[in-house]
Design an enzyme around this catalytic site. Structure first.
Site, PDB file in Angstrom:
ATOM      1  N   GLU A  85      -5.093  -8.629  -0.435  1.00  0.00           N
ATOM      2  CA  GLU A  85      -5.795  -8.516   0.849  1.00  0.00           C
ATOM      3  C   GLU A  85      -7.264  -8.274   0.587  1.00  0.00           C
ATOM      4  OE1 GLU A  85      -4.310  -5.524   3.548  1.00  0.00           O
ATOM      5  OE2 GLU A  85      -2.239  -6.137   3.222  1.00  0.00           O
ATOM      6  N   GLU A 119       0.798  -1.213   0.000  1.00  0.00           N
ATOM      7  CA  GLU A 119       0.000   0.000   0.000  1.00  0.00           C
ATOM      8  C   GLU A 119       0.838   1.274   0.000  1.00  0.00           C
ATOM      9  OE1 GLU A 119      -3.068  -0.256   2.963  1.00  0.00           O
ATOM     10  OE2 GLU A 119      -3.943  -2.017   2.022  1.00  0.00           O
TER      11      GLU A 119
END
Ligand code: BGC
Length: 438
Positions: free
Chosen positions: A346, A160
């Site tokens: 995820e 991220e």
């Protein structure tokens, strides 16, 4: 075709724990935990779920679950306590044992190099702001590639990037908590891009046959009006935010297309001029795969305005709305633009789970969440979208950053007093799903 990876995800800082005897150096998140009233309940990750000592039990839980892959991260400061230079043998050995243990059970390791736990000593030297950052990161990734690369063939460089840069260096909400301006944040991003490019090259050279990508989180916009105009508006919102620290294209184009979006170079002329030579290092980059971390969805009207949600819409304990359209459209947008295979790295839901009187954990909300999202993955595969894996966040409850231990994401419940692991209903649901896939 490569086999589809079904797995679970975790991150080092959130699960490993460190009692001070393991030789691990401090990371910025250790320091953040030391700052009073920063983490809910002033929690820290000194024990968390003690995966460092209980990794064998955790591998066994994965084997029984039936996943064929496990995405985990290595802690940079566990391997290099100061970030560069001296290695910590105990740390090296820990990941050797973890990787070997996974392979023995037929579980493919998927290794993330950076999941936010920057070594404190490198942060003291400016962290991502320092032009030496790419060099430091390359030293770390060179070690990973040469030491583990014979056994690990799947890599994620940065988890991220939006949180690694925006939340950590611009919004100041994540460790190390800096509040820089947009242009300074752009420099941090640039150093990350150079580090990513160097790492991909190193991995290809040293970890023969490996693939690498980045795990991107987005703001999950999707069209509700499925006209060409409605879809185009959503696509533009998805990639091109005005605030560059939120703009997906500024994070991803350099990694996948080898160049910055022109509007950024037009906006930041000094940056464009000063990076002219270094930007050449990004050209011709061969990032192999896409990673997508997705938890929700944000419906847009044809005007680009968010569609209003009615009261009572289903949400997680963390407040994110349950909406698998984010997974569906995000996967489409990303694979269209970058033309690479995608792994959902995820996908999960944070809830307030507990052990019921019958000794079991009945997380009906998570079961339904998984069902909705797995159905979406199947739909994407039927439409021949190049999706090659799906990882649930997370294997077990763990340290949830600013929320400490107040919110649970695991398929396995962890009692934080005794550290006892109890598989939840969602674990058994996923187990059955995987069995039926075989
Ligand atoms: C992060 C995880 C985090 C999860 C749930 C993702 O943004 O990569 O570390 O625990 O979301 O909030």
């Amino acid at each position: 075709m490569e086999k589809f990876l079904y797995g679970v995800s975790t991150a080092a800082f959130q699960i490993e724990g460190d009692d001070g005897t393991q030789g691990r150096g401090k990371s910025v998140w250790d320091s953040f935990c030391d700052r009073k009233d920063t983490i809910e309940n002033n929690a820290n990750a000194k024990v968390t779920v003690d995966h460092y000592n209980r990794y064998q039990e955790d591998i066994q839980l994965m084997a029984e679950l039936g996943v064929n892959s496990y995405r985990f991260s290595t802690s940079w400061s566990r391997l290099f306590p100061q970030g560069i230079g001296r290695l910590n043998d105990k740390g090296v050995d820990f990941y050797d044992r973890l990787i070997d243990g996974l392979l023995e059970k037929g579980i493919t390791p998927f290794l993330t190099l950076y999941h936010w736990d920057l070594p404190q000593s490198l942060s003291d030297r400016g962290g991502f702001q320092n032009p030496d950052f790419p060099k430091w990161f390359a030293e770390y990734s060179h070690f990973i590639a040469t030491h583990y690369g014979d056994r690990v063939k799947h890599y994620c460089t940065f988890n991220e990037p939006i949180n690694a840069i925006r939340s950590s260096y611009y919004a100041g909400v994540f460790a190390p908590g800096h509040r820089l301006n947009e242009e300074q944040a752009l420099w941090c991003m640039h150093h990350m891009h150079l580090a990513h490019a160097a790492t991909v090259e190193i991995l290809h050279k040293e970890a023969k046959g490996s693939i690498a990508g980045v795990a991107m989180s987005t703001f999950e916009e999707y069209p509700t009006v499925l006209t060409p105009q409605g879809i185009e508006v959503a696509r533009k919102q998805f990639f091109e935010k005005e605030d560059l620290t939120e703009a997906i294209d500024v994070y991803m184009d350099p990694m996948y297309l080898g160049k910055y979006p022109q509007r950024i170079l037009d906006k930041f002329k000094d940056f464009a001029e000063q990076t002219e030579i270094n930007r050449k290092k990004l050209e011709g980059i061969q990032t192999d795969c896409l990673g997508f971390n997705t938890y929700s969805g944000c419906p847009l009207l044809e005007s680009g305005e968010p569609a209003s949600r009615i009261e009572g819409v289903p949400t997680s304990t963390l407040g994110s709305i349950i909406d698998p359209n984010g997974l569906y459209w995000g996967t489409k947008f990303l694979t269209e633009r970058y033309a690479k295979p995608l792994f959902v790295m995820e996908n999960g839901i944070g809830c307030a789970d507990w052990v019921a009187v019958d000794g079991k954990v009945h997380d009906a909300g998570r079961v339904d969440f998984l069902q909705q999202n797995l159905k979406t993955v199947e739909q994407l595969r039927e439409e021949n979208i190049d999706i090659q894996g799906y990882f649930v966040w997370s294997l077990m409850d763990n340290f949830e950053w600013l929320r400490g231990y107040s919110c649970r994401f695991g398929l396995v419940y962890v009692d934080y007093e005794t550290l006892k692991r109890t598989p939840k209903d969602s674990y058994y649901y996923f187990q059955k799903y995987l069995k039926n896939k075989k």
